[in-house]
Design a protein around this motif. Structure first.
Motif, mmCIF file in Angstrom:
data_model
loop_
_atom_site.group_PDB
_atom_site.id
_atom_site.type_symbol
_atom_site.label_atom_id
_atom_site.label_comp_id
_atom_site.label_asym_id
_atom_site.label_seq_id
_atom_site.Cartn_x
_atom_site.Cartn_y
_atom_site.Cartn_z
ATOM 1 N N VAL A 194 0.971 -1.199 -0.048
ATOM 2 C CA VAL A 194 0.032 -0.215 -0.114
ATOM 3 C C VAL A 194 1.006 1.233 0.012
ATOM 4 O O VAL A 194 1.709 1.384 0.719
ATOM 5 N N TRP A 195 0.527 2.206 -0.990
ATOM 6 C CA TRP A 195 1.378 3.566 -0.916
ATOM 7 C C TRP A 195 0.808 4.425 -0.298
ATOM 8 O O TRP A 195 -0.392 4.842 -0.457
ATOM 9 N N SER A 196 1.432 4.906 0.879
ATOM 10 C CA SER A 196 0.618 5.947 1.848
ATOM 11 C C SER A 196 0.356 7.203 1.011
ATOM 12 O O SER A 196 1.421 7.708 0.521
ATOM 13 N N ASP A 197 -0.515 7.902 1.167
ATOM 14 C CA ASP A 197 -0.826 9.398 0.850
ATOM 15 C C ASP A 197 -0.206 10.024 1.713
ATOM 16 O O ASP A 197 0.091 11.565 1.188
ATOM 17 N N SER A 198 0.282 9.756 2.820
ATOM 18 C CA SER A 198 0.946 10.840 3.723
ATOM 19 C C SER A 198 2.455 10.924 3.547
ATOM 20 O O SER A 198 3.134 11.731 4.279
#
Length: 266
Positions: A216-220
């Motif tokens: 999962v690629w974190s948006d933060s």
């Protein structure tokens, strides 16, 4: 000599190692590791940077390093780009160094295999071999120049001025502020993902985390746009929506393993 490097798919790390091997006193320090250490201060008289080109300029971790590092120990500073670039790239480095009363003594650029597959195809084996030979020849010249502590500042021809000083900053800003951020939200792992976790390990900013066995690629977390996750995935499962990356092949320098990239974080 201290060589600071940032590398996503291994070209710059390989070039830094090859350059260091030409000197008896050279050490390689990953820029990411230096930044994570907090206070960044060089300790060598000769300091070099080895980096790729992102969006026509040096990657943002390199800029952050240049803004934070104390170069007071250095009397000779040089930069090596593993992609041909405008001379303005080195001018911009010089401006950042000038903030602490230093300047860039030498700048060099040469071609290594392309890995920006959202747009380009990967190189053939023959093209990779040709660029490897070109790198070795370029590093021999670079070694002679910096060993003699000679100045070497490339200059763009006058006719390139509108491109290098007007179009380049505009295009670079477009990529960094609009296209790259939009693209980083388009990374995903397709059905061939095995959950091996290599993408998480090689991600330089720890943007990727496994959740229920899938990345999962974190948006933060900020993306470094290095494509290490895409190119080091053994199943070629990492893709970018709308970019037909499944059809473009993969590339990382064969001498640089995933563990080498992961180790840059310290």
């Amino acid at each position: 000599m201290q060589l600071y490097t940032f590398s996503g798919t291994g070209n710059s790390l390989h070039a830094a190692r090859a350059l260091a091997a030409r000197f008896s006193d050279a050490s390689i320090i990953p820029i990411l590791r230096a930044l994570r250490a907090g206070e960044v201060s060089t300790s060598a008289d000769m300091v070099g940077l080895v980096f790729p080109i992102h969006a026509l300029t040096f990657p943002w971790p390199v800029r952050e390093f240049l803004e934070r590092a104390d170069f007071s120990s250095a009397s000779y500073i040089f930069a090596v780009s593993t992609r041909e670039c405008f001379a303005k790239v080195f001018d911009d480095i010089d401006k950042l160094l000038a903030r602490q009363g230093k300047h860039l003594d030498a700048g060099f650029a040469f071609e290594m295999p392309q890995n920006y597959i959202p747009v380009f195809e990967t190189y053939s084996a023959e093209e990779c071999a040709r660029t490897e030979e070109g790198m070795r020849e370029a590093l021999d010249r670079i070694k002679a120049t910096i060993a003699a502590r000679q100045p070497h500042r490339p200059h763009d021809p006058i006719w390139l001025f509108p491109l290098s000083h007007i179009m380049m900053p505009l295009v670079s800003a477009f990529f960094r502020k609009l296209r790259f951020p939009n693209m980083e939200r388009s990374f995903y792992a397709d059905e061939s993902c095995t959950g091996c976790g290599i993408c998480e390990k090689v991600c330089p900013t720890s943007k990727i985390k496994l959740a229920e066995g899938k990345p999962v690629w974190s948006d933060s977390v900020r993306c470094a746009y290095c494509f290490a996750c895409l190119h080091y995935c053994p199943a070629e499962a990492v893709q970018i929506k709308g970019r037909k990356t499944a059809e473009k092949g993969r590339y990382h320098h064969p001498a640089i393993k995933a563990a080498d990239i992961a180790a840059q974080k310290g």
